[in-house]
Design a protein around this motif. Structure first.
Motif, PDB file in Angstrom:
ATOM      1  N   ALA A   8     -62.815 -81.173 -17.121  1.00 43.68           N
ATOM      2  CA  ALA A   8     -63.963 -80.674 -17.871  1.00 43.68           C
ATOM      3  C   ALA A   8     -65.110 -80.425 -16.898  1.00 43.68           C
ATOM      4  N   ILE A   9     -65.652 -79.210 -16.927  1.00 39.55           N
ATOM      5  CA  ILE A   9     -66.736 -78.835 -16.021  1.00 39.55           C
ATOM      6  C   ILE A   9     -67.968 -78.487 -16.855  1.00 39.55           C
ATOM      7  N   ARG A  10     -69.084 -79.088 -16.512  1.00 40.37           N
ATOM      8  CA  ARG A  10     -70.338 -78.863 -17.218  1.00 40.37           C
ATOM      9  C   ARG A  10     -71.189 -77.891 -16.406  1.00 40.37           C
ATOM     10  N   ALA A  11     -71.572 -76.766 -17.042  1.00 42.82           N
ATOM     11  CA  ALA A  11     -72.323 -75.732 -16.334  1.00 42.82           C
ATOM     12  C   ALA A  11     -72.920 -74.770 -17.357  1.00 42.82           C
ATOM     13  N   ASP A  12     -73.567 -73.718 -16.845  1.00 45.60           N
ATOM     14  CA  ASP A  12     -74.039 -72.609 -17.684  1.00 45.60           C
ATOM     15  C   ASP A  12     -72.939 -71.565 -17.723  1.00 45.60           C
ATOM     16  N   LEU A  13     -72.322 -71.363 -18.876  1.00 42.18           N
ATOM     17  CA  LEU A  13     -71.153 -70.493 -19.009  1.00 42.18           C
ATOM     18  C   LEU A  13     -71.566 -69.094 -19.459  1.00 42.18           C
ATOM     19  N   LEU A  14     -71.020 -68.069 -18.783  1.00 44.13           N
ATOM     20  CA  LEU A  14     -71.346 -66.682 -19.116  1.00 44.13           C
ATOM     21  C   LEU A  14     -70.079 -65.838 -19.102  1.00 44.13           C
ATOM     22  N   ASP A  15     -69.810 -65.140 -20.196  1.00 42.56           N
ATOM     23  CA  ASP A  15     -68.747 -64.139 -20.241  1.00 42.56           C
ATOM     24  C   ASP A  15     -69.068 -63.154 -21.357  1.00 42.56           C
ATOM     25  N   PHE A  16     -68.090 -62.340 -21.768  1.00 46.22           N
ATOM     26  CA  PHE A  16     -68.315 -61.267 -22.734  1.00 46.22           C
ATOM     27  C   PHE A  16     -67.294 -61.354 -23.863  1.00 46.22           C
ATOM     28  N   THR A  17     -67.744 -60.998 -25.049  1.00 47.04           N
ATOM     29  CA  THR A  17     -66.848 -60.938 -26.201  1.00 47.04           C
ATOM     30  C   THR A  17     -66.486 -59.510 -26.566  1.00 47.04           C
ATOM     31  N   ALA A  18     -67.174 -58.531 -25.972  1.00 45.37           N
ATOM     32  CA  ALA A  18     -66.931 -57.105 -26.247  1.00 45.37           C
ATOM     33  C   ALA A  18     -67.568 -56.304 -25.123  1.00 45.37           C
ATOM     34  N   ASP A  19     -67.484 -54.992 -25.227  1.00 45.91           N
ATOM     35  CA  ASP A  19     -68.073 -54.091 -24.245  1.00 45.91           C
ATOM     36  C   ASP A  19     -69.587 -54.041 -24.454  1.00 45.91           C
ATOM     37  N   PRO A  20     -70.396 -54.369 -23.438  1.00 44.45           N
ATOM     38  CA  PRO A  20     -71.854 -54.387 -23.606  1.00 44.45           C
ATOM     39  C   PRO A  20     -72.516 -53.022 -23.468  1.00 44.45           C
ATOM     40  N   ALA A 360     -63.601 -56.080 -18.574  1.00 45.51           N
ATOM     41  CA  ALA A 360     -63.160 -54.679 -18.645  1.00 45.51           C
ATOM     42  C   ALA A 360     -61.945 -54.445 -17.761  1.00 45.51           C
ATOM     43  N   ALA A 361     -61.951 -55.032 -16.561  1.00 48.18           N
ATOM     44  CA  ALA A 361     -60.801 -54.883 -15.669  1.00 48.18           C
ATOM     45  C   ALA A 361     -59.570 -55.522 -16.271  1.00 48.18           C
ATOM     46  N   ALA A 362     -59.733 -56.710 -16.830  1.00 47.19           N
ATOM     47  CA  ALA A 362     -58.597 -57.404 -17.440  1.00 47.19           C
ATOM     48  C   ALA A 362     -58.007 -56.595 -18.582  1.00 47.19           C
ATOM     49  N   GLN A 363     -58.869 -56.047 -19.428  1.00 47.86           N
ATOM     50  CA  GLN A 363     -58.372 -55.284 -20.567  1.00 47.86           C
ATOM     51  C   GLN A 363     -57.714 -53.980 -20.123  1.00 47.86           C
ATOM     52  N   ALA A 364     -58.283 -53.327 -19.120  1.00 49.51           N
ATOM     53  CA  ALA A 364     -57.680 -52.088 -18.625  1.00 49.51           C
ATOM     54  C   ALA A 364     -56.311 -52.343 -18.005  1.00 49.51           C
ATOM     55  N   LEU A 365     -56.131 -53.530 -17.430  1.00 50.49           N
ATOM     56  CA  LEU A 365     -54.831 -53.921 -16.866  1.00 50.49           C
ATOM     57  C   LEU A 365     -53.878 -54.486 -17.919  1.00 50.49           C
ATOM     58  N   ARG A 366     -54.326 -54.516 -19.167  1.00 48.07           N
ATOM     59  CA  ARG A 366     -53.549 -55.103 -20.275  1.00 48.07           C
ATOM     60  C   ARG A 366     -53.304 -56.592 -20.037  1.00 48.07           C
ATOM     61  N   LEU A 367     -54.318 -57.249 -19.465  1.00 53.75           N
ATOM     62  CA  LEU A 367     -54.226 -58.677 -19.157  1.00 53.75           C
ATOM     63  C   LEU A 367     -55.378 -59.457 -19.768  1.00 53.75           C
ATOM     64  N   GLY A 368     -56.002 -58.915 -20.807  1.00 52.70           N
ATOM     65  CA  GLY A 368     -57.132 -59.583 -21.416  1.00 52.70           C
ATOM     66  C   GLY A 368     -56.798 -60.926 -22.033  1.00 52.70           C
ATOM     67  N   HIS A 369     -55.523 -61.148 -22.324  1.00 56.96           N
ATOM     68  CA  HIS A 369     -55.085 -62.442 -22.860  1.00 56.96           C
ATOM     69  C   HIS A 369     -55.007 -63.515 -21.776  1.00 56.96           C
ATOM     70  N   GLU A 370     -55.091 -63.096 -20.508  1.00 55.28           N
ATOM     71  CA  GLU A 370     -54.857 -64.025 -19.394  1.00 55.28           C
ATOM     72  C   GLU A 370     -56.071 -64.231 -18.502  1.00 55.28           C
ATOM     73  N   ILE A 371     -56.793 -63.176 -18.189  1.00 47.47           N
ATOM     74  CA  ILE A 371     -57.886 -63.241 -17.226  1.00 47.47           C
ATOM     75  C   ILE A 371     -59.106 -62.504 -17.775  1.00 47.47           C
ATOM     76  N   GLY A 372     -60.241 -62.706 -17.116  1.00 45.70           N
ATOM     77  CA  GLY A 372     -61.424 -61.919 -17.418  1.00 45.70           C
ATOM     78  C   GLY A 372     -62.396 -62.517 -18.405  1.00 45.70           C
ATOM     79  N   SER A 373     -62.038 -63.625 -19.063  1.00 44.11           N
ATOM     80  CA  SER A 373     -62.969 -64.247 -19.996  1.00 44.11           C
ATOM     81  C   SER A 373     -62.723 -65.747 -20.033  1.00 44.11           C
ATOM     82  N   LEU A 374     -63.588 -66.438 -20.754  1.00 39.15           N
ATOM     83  CA  LEU A 374     -63.505 -67.897 -20.867  1.00 39.15           C
ATOM     84  C   LEU A 374     -62.969 -68.300 -22.234  1.00 39.15           C
ATOM     85  N   GLU A 375     -62.064 -67.504 -22.773  1.00 37.78           N
ATOM     86  CA  GLU A 375     -61.444 -67.777 -24.062  1.00 37.78           C
ATOM     87  C   GLU A 375     -60.377 -68.866 -23.922  1.00 37.78           C
ATOM     88  N   PRO A 376     -60.294 -69.789 -24.884  1.00 38.35           N
ATOM     89  CA  PRO A 376     -59.166 -70.722 -24.895  1.00 38.35           C
ATOM     90  C   PRO A 376     -57.837 -69.977 -24.879  1.00 38.35           C
TER      91      PRO A 376
END
Length: 432
Positions: A8-20, A360-376
């Motif tokens: 468990a890492i405590r920090a300020d977390l930043l990612d995206f849920t959609a295209d900004p 955006a890179a993850a989704q374009a590579l069809r890897l949005g389920h694996e990389i590019g965000s902090l989703e469980p």
């Protein structure tokens, strides 16, 4: 599989849920969770994000006041070109002859290839990049050395042996039959192994005959899930040369389309000198352009039209293009992207740039389920950063009034000196 300690890492977390979008500094797609805990599980995946401290079954790391982001994704970079980064004076075609080809020839030696692959991947991690789409060389052994080094680090790497059967030195050319046999063997041995994916890799249309491009297109069709990477429309002299070599093609991009090389897993670097028909073709095929602003500035190639890409609806990611680019740092790539687009008449937000280097890179590579965000469920590929390093950046951060201003200053003034640690698959692979 070895079970990892739950962390468990405590920090300020930043990612995206959609295209900004390109310029909305108040976009609702931005997900900022200050002073939160990121939890990883025994399989190296993100288990949860929560505001409260987890139980005693987690190894706890306190990074309060530091920024935690998904690991950067570099969608166009050359492993052997570390040796020629920051070389003087050349544009694209003489760059290849003077610097690139001699450096790549050295990777025919297995020891040089192995040492180069390890140096390259460790350098990516030292710059906060945890996934990459990579050009090795024409040599099968060099490609395997890159894959082997990526496996040992648990990294998501997409790569493949470079295809060249003309307009290259004798020691870097291949013939179609031999190249096809090696590609098939590499796909069988490596594609889908660990986090490796294979990419058919014609260097660019000028260095492949019609027969070799057709072979690559055939393999792409035969192996669903395999990628294709190449260069397109980087430089005006190159575009004119392609028109001479392929007189029946409507455009440079059309050369690839005509050989079956455009699909949703195609990554084309640069894409500066495209027209509206090309842009529509990119949209229809699902392919992406890896925008390489640092390289484009350094080699004087031109200004990529990001707004036009947006209007056409095709995917745009970011590549360092080392060694044409002058740093593996995606900070510097993003900052140069801002400058290039400003020259082209578009002022990008920090969110547009950061999104292109992650989700955006993850989704374009069809890897949005694996990389590019902090989703469980995603791989625990993330990096921890200092918000500011040095007196100027620290002062700028202190007086910044809101989140976008803070992040834009971090993006513009920061670099690899801000990096505290890089995690890949729940394992800390780099620590300052």
């Amino acid at each position: 599989m070895t079970m990892l300690p739950k962390t468990a890492i405590r920090a300020d977390l930043l990612d995206f849920t959609a295209d900004p979008g390109l310029a909305d500094i108040h976009s609702a797609a931005v997900r900022f969770r200050p002073d939160h805990w990121l939890l990883t599980d025994e399989n190296g995946r993100i288990a949860a994000v929560q505001p409260h401290e987890p139980g005693e079954d987690f190894l706890k790391i306190d990074r309060r006041g530091q920024l935690l982001l998904p690991g950067f994704i570099d969608t166009h970079v050359h492993c052997p070109q570390i040796d020629v980064i920051a070389s003087w004076g050349a544009q694209l075609l003489d760059w290849l002859e003077t610097y690139t080809f001699p450096a790549e020839a050295r990777h025919a030696e297995p020891e040089a290839a192995a040492a180069g692959a390890k140096l390259f991947l460790d350098a990516l991690l030292e710059h906060g990049t945890t996934s990459a789409v990579v050009f090795p060389t024409v040599h099968r052994t060099a490609t395997e050395a890159l894959f082997d080094a990526a496996m040992s680090r648990g990294m998501r790497v997409i790569a493949g042996k470079v295809l060249m059967d003309r307009h290259a030195p004798d020691n870097l050319r291949d013939d179609v039959v031999h190249a096809e046999a090696e590609c098939r063997a590499l796909i069988d041995a490596w594609h889908g192994r660990g986090r490796i994916a294979y990419a058919l890799t014609p260097r660019f249309a000028a260095t492949s005959t019609d027969e070799q491009l057709a072979m690559a297109g055939r393999l792409l069709a035969e192996h669903p899930g395999v990628y294709m990477q190449t260069h397109v429309a980087e430089n005006p002299a190159e575009v004119r040369w392609i028109a001479e070599l392929f007189p029946s093609a409507r455009s440079y991009l059309d050369v690839y389309a005509g050989h079956g090389l455009l699909n949703e897993r195609s990554v084309l670097a640069h894409g500066i000198w495209l027209d509206a028909t090309d842009r529509a073709l990119l949209h229809d095929s699902g392919a992406q352009i890896a925008h390489c602003p640092s390289s484009n500035l350094f080699l004087g190639s031109g200004l990529f039209g990001w707004r036009e890409a947006r209007e056409a609806g095709f995917n745009v990611s970011l590549g360092s293009d080392v060694g044409g680019g002058t740093s593996l740092s995606m900070h510097r790539t993003m900052a140069d992207g801002y400058k290039v687009q400003a020259l082209a008449g578009t002022k990008l937000s920090a969110w547009a740039l950061l999104h292109a280097a992650t989700r955006a890179a993850a989704q374009a590579l069809r890897l949005g389920h694996e990389i590019g965000s902090l989703e469980p469920g995603c791989a625990a590929d993330f990096c921890v950063w200092d918000w500011a390093v040095g007196s100027v950046a620290e002062r700028r951060h202190a007086v910044a009034r809101e989140l976008h201003e803070k992040v834009f200053a971090w993006l513009t003034l920061g670099d690899e000196r801000n990096l505290v640690e890089s995690w890949v698959g729940g394992i800390r692979r780099y620590e300052r």
